[in-house]
Enzyme design. Sequence first.
Site, PDB file in Angstrom:
ATOM      1  N   LYS A 302       0.831  -1.210   0.000  1.00 53.63           N
ATOM      2  CA  LYS A 302       0.000   0.000   0.000  1.00 53.63           C
ATOM      3  C   LYS A 302       0.864   1.258   0.000  1.00 53.63           C
ATOM      4  O   LYS A 302       0.686   2.159  -0.832  1.00 53.63           O
ATOM      5  CB  LYS A 302      -0.924  -0.008   1.230  1.00 53.63           C
ATOM      6  N   LYS A 304       4.001   1.462  -0.655  1.00 54.23           N
ATOM      7  CA  LYS A 304       4.917   1.442  -1.807  1.00 54.23           C
ATOM      8  C   LYS A 304       4.243   2.012  -3.054  1.00 54.23           C
ATOM      9  O   LYS A 304       4.895   2.692  -3.869  1.00 54.23           O
ATOM     10  CB  LYS A 304       5.377  -0.001  -2.073  1.00 54.23           C
ATOM     11  N   HIS A 364      -1.602  -4.003   9.679  1.00 53.09           N
ATOM     12  CA  HIS A 364      -1.459  -4.959  10.771  1.00 53.09           C
ATOM     13  C   HIS A 364      -2.808  -5.178  11.454  1.00 53.09           C
ATOM     14  O   HIS A 364      -3.637  -4.271  11.536  1.00 53.09           O
ATOM     15  CB  HIS A 364      -0.425  -4.450  11.780  1.00 53.09           C
TER      16      HIS A 364
END
Length: 793
Positions: A302, A304, A364
Amino acid sequence: MQEALKKIEEEKERQRLEEEEAIRREDEAEQLRQEKARLDQEKKERKKQKEKERKERLKAEGKLLSKSQKQAQARAHAMLESLKARGIVVPSKDDGGDGEVSEKGPQKKRPVYLDKRSKFKQQKRTESQISVDEPSTQDEEKEEAEEAKADVAVEIEQEREKSEAEEELESWELITEKAAKEEEEAKTVAVKNSVDKVKTVEKKPVAKPEVPAEKAVRESEEESSEEEEGDEEEEESGSEEESSSEEDEEEEEEDDRTPAQKTRDAAVTRIRKRKVAGEKSASIDVLRSPIVCVLGHVDTGKTKILDKIRRTHVQDGEAGGITQQIGATFIPLEAIKNECSMVKKFSDMEIRFPGLLVIDTPGHESFSNLRNRGSSLCDIAILVVDIMHGLEPQTIESINLLRQKKTPFIVALNKVDRLFEWKAGARADIRDTIKKQQRNTKLEFDDRVKETIVQFAEQSLNVVLFYENKDPRTYISMIPTSAHSGDGMGNLIALVVELSQCMLAKRISYSECLQCSVMEVKAISGLGTTVDVILVNGKLREGDTVIMGGVDGAVVSQVRGLLTPPVMKEMRVKNQWDHHKEIKGSQGVKIIGKDLEKVLAGLPLFVAEHEDEVPIWEEEILQHLRHVLNSIKLADKGVYVQASTLGSLEALLEFLKQSKIPYSGINIGPVHRKDVMKASTMVESEPQYAAIMAFDVKVEREAQDMADSLGVKIFHADIIYHLFDAFTAYQEDYKKRKQDEFKHLAIFPCKVRILPQFIFNSRDPIVVGVSIEAGTLKSGTPLCVPSKDVSCL
């Protein structure tokens, strides 16, 4: 032993369920109370409206009398009764105003407001004129003069009675309009009668006394008319003052609200009008920047993707290479055109908004709160899926969030460069790049795409490659991308622009009505505690009074500074900030202000344009705050939690709640001596909780030295799951140390049976062989041998 532990766990579970049930009942009772209060308020409003309508109807019919009008009517009635008691007949509407004598008694002239001095002058002139002309007249003239004199005497007597009545009426301060009209009619009749009598005298043959009498009457008429005009003007001015005071009294009687209620109602009306005006001003001709949220599983690329668009390296500088904070980036129109220059037919498209505001969220599992917050703010979302792994747990969670918020989204099928023998074409359309691939690469790409389509179908979603999508409202478009090589980046941005303008034009129309949400709370050196907000619509100005939700209730502060990162820079990364006096939506803004330490993220931000609007916005924010505060409950005994941002703090608290670890204190920012002092309160009562969990924050040297001296353990980590692992290991180590410390005191119950054939020594020391029938036999366990009279179970 296991049964006892099981019972303890069941008891804890029962207590937890009872607490949840009690909380639920309290929430239901609060909702019922609010609903009852709302119904009572509506009932009062309806009753007040009906009473107001009734008073207006009576007022229109002339039946509504104020307190002053009733008092004036009572005074007029008492005055009339007193006049009747003295024998004075007061004409009414039924009398016709002709001045005739009533049947019940002698006729009495109605009182006329005349100046007594003028009447006495007229009397003296008339008497002197008659006395002068009397010797020179003949007998007939004498008789006629005597008759005229008698008439004048009668008139003088009547004038005397009038003056007495006038003195009596002048003692009253207020006379109703009806009585004033009757008095005017009485004056006209009195003057008419006096004129008629003078005319009868004028018709007689006596010439000398006629002229003085006529002259006297004419002078008296002129004087009385002048005085009547003055009296009428005074009465009119008095009646106007009385009517205005009566109207004020009526308004006060009709409006029984307190000044505070009036101020509040005026502020509510002002806010409502401002909101309606802002909604009316919204037009699809003027569009704001669409808010785009990037969601997906951890390590799907995301950040990147955004780095490739922004030409930055934010992902390389993050701890562990994973995003742990929510961020925002503004992509201007020039950058969009440059990035999409290779896309077919994009150059013919007219872009009607100033740019894109992109929100990057963590992937996460612990940061579900930030993903929820980002999906609530956005207009359209980009769901990033790894083509090599398909749908993963947090990807499915993100899909459910978007469904819940009813947010349209597209799928970025990322990491196509990992396909075998993929040939990159960064500055080319992705369709042309796919056509240039070898046959085996195309087959693998097709297989991966079909697997992803099936996985989406399992989630009841229809997806298809964007260049095969004929119905964007039914099917979700997938764009093959590579954040590493840059393939498909232009097609991704171009599709977002196209869908925003065509399908979301009404949703992204600009409005002057303020719409702003708190995204994150951060402590920054040099600036103090700041608040990152997403300004969706409206304007923010330096010096505005803002109202936000906090841990202890509503937080009212004044904007001291408005900061934004430079164009194409990430908001969560340290930058040279741009200062603004005024900012227009949509934009990510950092607000500098006072008392922002206890602000909660995820709640709306309101601006009070006037001072009386602050209490109204405080009530509004408290309604949003009630649900959020239920998720943050501090225990009497527990660990101390410290994080760099509120989003990270919420993730830590969620982990502790799932692990059933209580927490007694929370804070945002670096660890100072005061934080160690608060955590040290657990050293004596609960040593296992005498710890500080510091996530992504700096620990001051003085604080570390103090913690070592007081016995407080500080766990510091920049990656959230490293912090989880360190604290879990500490708990296990503490448990083992305590077991070793008290193992000589612990008694492990057991049941053994002595084997008669293995009795080696029956005296001190006893050495026998036993069979362990239950429990655990350990060194140091005391044994009891029952006597023969005691039966063993």
